[in-house]
Structure formats: structure tokens, C-alpha cells
Design an enzyme around this catalytic site. Structure first.
Site, PDB file in Angstrom:
ATOM      1  N   HIS A   1      -0.384   1.059 -13.695  1.00  0.00           N
ATOM      2  CA  HIS A   1       0.388  -0.079 -14.181  1.00  0.00           C
ATOM      3  C   HIS A   1       1.845   0.352 -14.357  1.00  0.00           C
ATOM      4  CE1 HIS A   1       1.293  -3.812 -16.198  1.00  0.00           C
ATOM      5  NE2 HIS A   1       1.977  -3.103 -17.073  1.00  0.00           N
TER       6      HIS A   1
ATOM      7  N   ASN B   1       1.174   3.122  -2.606  1.00  0.00           N
ATOM      8  CA  ASN B   1       0.344   4.065  -3.366  1.00  0.00           C
ATOM      9  C   ASN B   1      -0.820   4.567  -2.512  1.00  0.00           C
ATOM     10  OD1 ASN B   1       1.127   4.493  -6.363  1.00  0.00           O
ATOM     11  ND2 ASN B   1       1.566   2.339  -5.966  1.00  0.00           N
TER      12      ASN B   1
ATOM     13  N   GLY C   1       0.772  -1.233   0.000  1.00  0.00           N
ATOM     14  CA  GLY C   1       0.000   0.000   0.000  1.00  0.00           C
ATOM     15  C   GLY C   1       0.806   1.286   0.000  1.00  0.00           C
TER      16      GLY C   1
END
Ligand code: GRF
Length: 219
Positions: free
Chosen positions: A114, A18, A16
Site C-alpha cells: 500500500h 511491481n 505491473g
């Protein structure tokens, strides 16, 4: 006119980082329009759940192994998310392929990041593949999620030069640092009504993008 605050659900499976970037952005970026309503994980040991708790964000864990198949799991996720009426779903290292039904339910309201300059290098193991191919550039792409894996229309890309002799782990760390800057920014474009998915194309400020916005990070 500014939109009401954008109720945002963040879906994770792991560390986590991000998610942490979103938590920091919402706390520190003046005028942002994101409201982090819930963090949902398909793994109970995902460290991101601790990050969410520390930030005072409600958490939900729905373990995919308890369901007979993808649709049943996705239905349980949607049923749970319904409690928060999310305007936006952020996939942040969520290691599950979403069923078509789930994607349609939230059409135009799911973002993913991505770790490659899509359309180059969809799929897993991007950093090593980029090194093996001798590429000069690498980066990450924020895109709308459609049924085609890693193929939804791009919004924002961060690009970095590949260094001579770096390892995949070093490259991955530099890509992640870029992700932490571009992902909350792109999400906030959605949250403020600047970015939208229209007829399977990303529109930014009411104009269709031919390609994602590209930001170069020189180091
Ligand atoms: C990110 O690098 C992202 O590109 C990929 O999954 C990773 C999640 O990392 N989709 P973290 O859990 O946010 O640290």
C-alpha cells in the site's frame, strides 16, 4: 532448514511495475526462494500480462464484470489458482476488494503493498493527500492481508522524505521505486520462512514485530 521453493501467484489489474520488480528479483537475487507460478489479472488489457508472458510465466485473465458478485468472482479466482497450488499470493496493484471467504482460504498467505506509511493514509489517492497535509515523510508498506482493508499487520516499510514543491505524480514515482525494492524482499522473507502471520501479528525470525521493519531511502 530451507523451505521448498515458494509457489507464488501474483494478482494484478494494471501496469505491473511491481510484478516486473518480482521478475527481476527472482532472476537476479542469489538464493531467493520465490517461484513465480502464475500471474492473474481481472482486466484483459493489463500491461502486466505482457510482462508475464515475456518472462515465460503462465497468465490467467478472469474479468470480474462477468460474475454476479464478489464471492462468485473470488471463487473463480481461487478455483483457477488451485491449479498452481500457490503457497503465497502477492497483490500487486490488484484493484479488487477480496471477500472474507477468499481471505480465510489463504489466511496468512496473502501480501499487499500500500502506497503510504500505514496506518497513515489507508485508501486511495495517498500521494495527493500526503502533499495536501504538508507531511514531511511518505512511503509504502508491505503487509499481510486480513479482512480489514489496508489494516493487516505490517512487515516492511520504505520511507522517503517529501520534497518541497513536488507534484503527486513525482512523489508517486519515487514511492514506486521504493516499492520495487521492499516488496520482493518482504515476500522472500515469507518464502524463506523468516516472516509469518501468527495470531494476527507479523513474526520475523520467530519474534513478534511491534511495528513493521522500517528502511529509510534518503533520496
Ligand atoms: C502500487 O503503487 C501499489 O502501491 C498499489 O498499486 C500500485 C501498482 O502499481 N497497491 P504497478 O501496477 O505495480 O505498477
Amino acid at each position: 532448514m530451507k523451505k521448498a521453493r515458494c509457489s507464488t501467484a501474483i494478482l494484478i489489474s494494471g501496469g505491473g511495475t511491481n510484478l516486473q520488480a518480482f521478475i527481476n528479483y527472482v532472476a537476479n537475487e542469489p538464493g531467493n526462494n520465490l517461484e513465480l507460478s502464475v500471474v492473474l489479472s481481472n482486466r484483459s488489457d493489463a500491461y502486466g500480462l505482457q510482462r508475464a508472458k515475456q518472462a515465460g510465466i503462465p497468465t490467467v485473465c478472469i474479468e470480474h464484470g462477468r460474475f454476479p458478485g464478489r464471492e462468485a468472482f473470488d471463487d473463480a479466482v481461487a478455483k483457477s489458482l488451485h491449479n498452481w497450488q500457490p503457497d503465497l499470493l502477492i497483490l500487486a496493484g490488484f484493484m479488487r476488494i477480496l471477500s472474507a471467504g477468499f481471505v480465510h482460504r489463504y489466511a496468512g498467505r496473502i501480501l499487499n503493498i500500500h502506497p503510504s506509511l500505514l496506518p497513515a493514509y489507508p485508501g486511495l489517492g495517498t500521494h495527493q493527500r500526503v502533499l495536501d497535509a504538508g507531511e514531511s515523510w511518505h512511503g509504502s508498506t508491505v503487509h499481510f492481508v486480513t479482512e480489514a482493508l489496508d489494516e493487516g499487520p505490517g512487515i516492511l516499510q520504505g520511507r522517503i522524505p517529501v520534497h518541497a514543491d513536488e507534484t503527486a505524480a513525482q512523489l508517486a514515482a519515487r514511492v514506486q521505486a521504493v516499492e520495487h525494492q521492499i516488496y520482493p524482499q518482504a515476500a522472500n522473507w515469507f518464502a524463506t520462512g523468516r516472516a509469518a502471520l501468527v495470531d494476527n501479528a507479523t513474526h520475523l525470525d520467530n519474534k513478534a514485530l511491534k511495528a513493521p521493519i522500517l528502511i529509510d531511502f534518503p533520496e
